[in-house]
Design a protein around this motif. Structure first.
Motif, mmCIF file in Angstrom:
data_model
loop_
_atom_site.group_PDB
_atom_site.id
_atom_site.type_symbol
_atom_site.label_atom_id
_atom_site.label_comp_id
_atom_site.label_asym_id
_atom_site.label_seq_id
_atom_site.Cartn_x
_atom_site.Cartn_y
_atom_site.Cartn_z
ATOM 1 N N LEU A 1 -2.962 38.723 39.536
ATOM 2 C CA LEU A 1 -3.979 39.701 39.150
ATOM 3 C C LEU A 1 -3.479 41.112 39.421
ATOM 4 O O LEU A 1 -3.594 41.997 38.567
ATOM 5 C CB LEU A 1 -5.281 39.448 39.914
ATOM 6 C CG LEU A 1 -6.344 40.535 39.785
ATOM 7 C CD1 LEU A 1 -6.910 40.570 38.374
ATOM 8 C CD2 LEU A 1 -7.439 40.340 40.813
ATOM 9 N N LEU A 2 -2.916 41.320 40.604
ATOM 10 C CA LEU A 2 -2.410 42.649 40.956
ATOM 11 C C LEU A 2 -1.294 43.083 40.013
ATOM 12 O O LEU A 2 -1.243 44.236 39.576
ATOM 13 C CB LEU A 2 -1.922 42.673 42.406
ATOM 14 C CG LEU A 2 -2.997 42.483 43.478
ATOM 15 C CD1 LEU A 2 -2.363 42.461 44.861
ATOM 16 C CD2 LEU A 2 -4.060 43.549 43.391
ATOM 17 N N ARG A 3 -0.396 42.158 39.680
ATOM 18 C CA ARG A 3 0.686 42.506 38.755
ATOM 19 C C ARG A 3 0.144 42.803 37.366
ATOM 20 O O ARG A 3 0.576 43.765 36.722
ATOM 21 C CB ARG A 3 1.711 41.375 38.703
ATOM 22 C CG ARG A 3 2.594 41.302 39.936
ATOM 23 C CD ARG A 3 3.743 40.322 39.736
ATOM 24 N NE ARG A 3 3.286 38.965 39.482
ATOM 25 C CZ ARG A 3 2.974 38.075 40.425
ATOM 26 N NH1 ARG A 3 3.058 38.426 41.692
ATOM 27 N NH2 ARG A 3 2.571 36.857 40.112
ATOM 28 N N ARG A 4 -0.798 41.987 36.920
ATOM 29 C CA ARG A 4 -1.363 42.179 35.578
ATOM 30 C C ARG A 4 -2.040 43.546 35.460
ATOM 31 O O ARG A 4 -1.887 44.249 34.470
ATOM 32 C CB ARG A 4 -2.381 41.078 35.287
ATOM 33 C CG ARG A 4 -2.975 41.169 33.880
ATOM 34 C CD ARG A 4 -4.076 40.169 33.649
ATOM 35 N NE ARG A 4 -5.280 40.638 34.325
ATOM 36 C CZ ARG A 4 -6.153 39.861 34.952
ATOM 37 N NH1 ARG A 4 -5.969 38.562 35.025
ATOM 38 N NH2 ARG A 4 -7.213 40.379 35.525
ATOM 39 N N GLU A 5 -2.748 43.927 36.504
ATOM 40 C CA GLU A 5 -3.476 45.195 36.481
ATOM 41 C C GLU A 5 -2.630 46.366 36.994
ATOM 42 O O GLU A 5 -3.093 47.502 37.021
ATOM 43 C CB GLU A 5 -4.749 45.077 37.328
ATOM 44 C CG GLU A 5 -5.736 44.051 36.821
ATOM 45 C CD GLU A 5 -6.347 44.426 35.481
ATOM 46 O OE1 GLU A 5 -6.504 45.635 35.196
ATOM 47 O OE2 GLU A 5 -6.671 43.502 34.713
ATOM 48 N N LYS A 6 -1.395 46.073 37.428
ATOM 49 C CA LYS A 6 -0.473 47.078 37.991
ATOM 50 C C LYS A 6 -1.120 47.809 39.154
ATOM 51 O O LYS A 6 -1.170 49.034 39.216
ATOM 52 C CB LYS A 6 -0.021 48.049 36.912
ATOM 53 C CG LYS A 6 0.811 47.376 35.848
ATOM 54 C CD LYS A 6 1.330 48.354 34.842
ATOM 55 C CE LYS A 6 2.218 47.612 33.880
ATOM 56 N NZ LYS A 6 2.013 47.921 32.522
ATOM 57 N N LEU A 7 -1.625 47.006 40.102
ATOM 58 C CA LEU A 7 -2.266 47.535 41.298
ATOM 59 C C LEU A 7 -1.461 47.160 42.530
ATOM 60 O O LEU A 7 -0.600 46.288 42.476
ATOM 61 C CB LEU A 7 -3.682 46.961 41.436
ATOM 62 C CG LEU A 7 -4.664 47.320 40.328
ATOM 63 C CD1 LEU A 7 -5.958 46.545 40.504
ATOM 64 C CD2 LEU A 7 -4.932 48.808 40.316
ATOM 65 N N LEU A 8 -1.778 47.819 43.633
ATOM 66 C CA LEU A 8 -1.151 47.523 44.921
ATOM 67 C C LEU A 8 -2.201 46.937 45.852
ATOM 68 O O LEU A 8 -3.412 47.145 45.666
ATOM 69 C CB LEU A 8 -0.584 48.802 45.535
ATOM 70 C CG LEU A 8 0.451 49.555 44.692
ATOM 71 C CD1 LEU A 8 0.771 50.895 45.335
ATOM 72 C CD2 LEU A 8 1.697 48.722 44.529
ATOM 73 N N THR A 9 -1.751 46.245 46.877
ATOM 74 C CA THR A 9 -2.706 45.705 47.840
ATOM 75 C C THR A 9 -3.431 46.837 48.566
ATOM 76 O O THR A 9 -4.557 46.666 49.018
ATOM 77 C CB THR A 9 -1.999 44.791 48.866
ATOM 78 O OG1 THR A 9 -0.933 45.511 49.474
ATOM 79 C CG2 THR A 9 -1.484 43.530 48.209
ATOM 80 N N SER A 10 -2.784 48.001 48.649
ATOM 81 C CA SER A 10 -3.454 49.144 49.287
ATOM 82 C C SER A 10 -4.678 49.575 48.483
ATOM 83 O O SER A 10 -5.664 50.050 49.058
ATOM 84 C CB SER A 10 -2.488 50.319 49.449
ATOM 85 O OG SER A 10 -2.017 50.749 48.196
#
Length: 146
Positions: free
Chosen positions: A58-67
């Motif tokens: 999900l994070l990769r798909r949305e280009k997000l970071l855990t932060s």
């Protein structure tokens, strides 16, 4: 299959090698409060399901970071939906505005310096006139007497 091979359905492209077309600094992304809440709900659901790698996908798909997730969770926990909205920043000043402010400050400083110099010259002129008067009166007093 090794651990490094992508599983079917995984997004293998983490970042793009293309440079931004703007040439300057990349534009900072902003997220709506609705988007943040939707992503948090989906992320939490994926963690609860216990499916390995799903939350990372999900994070990769949305280009997000855990932060991002951490910050958004804190905001949600504090009950501040307003905290989830992007912060509005003042637009930075243009080069012309910066130059104008600099020139105004310099003009103000030089105006004060000019006023001080003019006052000093006026005092010096009065002192010079006074000394001339004293000198003339001293000369008239010292005339030889016959």
């Amino acid at each position: 299959m090794t651990d490094l091979e992508p599983e079917p359905g995984d997004d293998v492209q983490v970042s793009s090698s293309k440079k931004p077309s703007g040439g300057g600094r990349p534009k900072r992304r902003t997220f709506t409060a609705d988007y943040k809440l939707r992503i948090l709900e989906e992320y939490d659901r994926l963690l609860a399901d216990g499916e390995p790698g799903a939350s990372g996908a999900l994070l990769r798909r949305e280009k997000l970071l855990t932060s991002h997730i951490t910050e958004w969770r804190k905001a949600r926990k504090n009950g501040a939906l307003e905290a989830l909205t992007p912060k509005v920043r003042k637009p930075s000043k243009s080069a012309a505005e910066v130059e104008n402010e600099k020139l105004r400050a310099q003009n103000e400083r030089l105006t004060k310096k000019l006023a001080t110099t003019e006052a000093a010259l006026e005092i010096m002129g009065k002192a010079h006139a006074l000394l001339e008067m004293l000198s003339e009166s001293a000369d008239s007093d010292t005339k030889p007497r016959k």
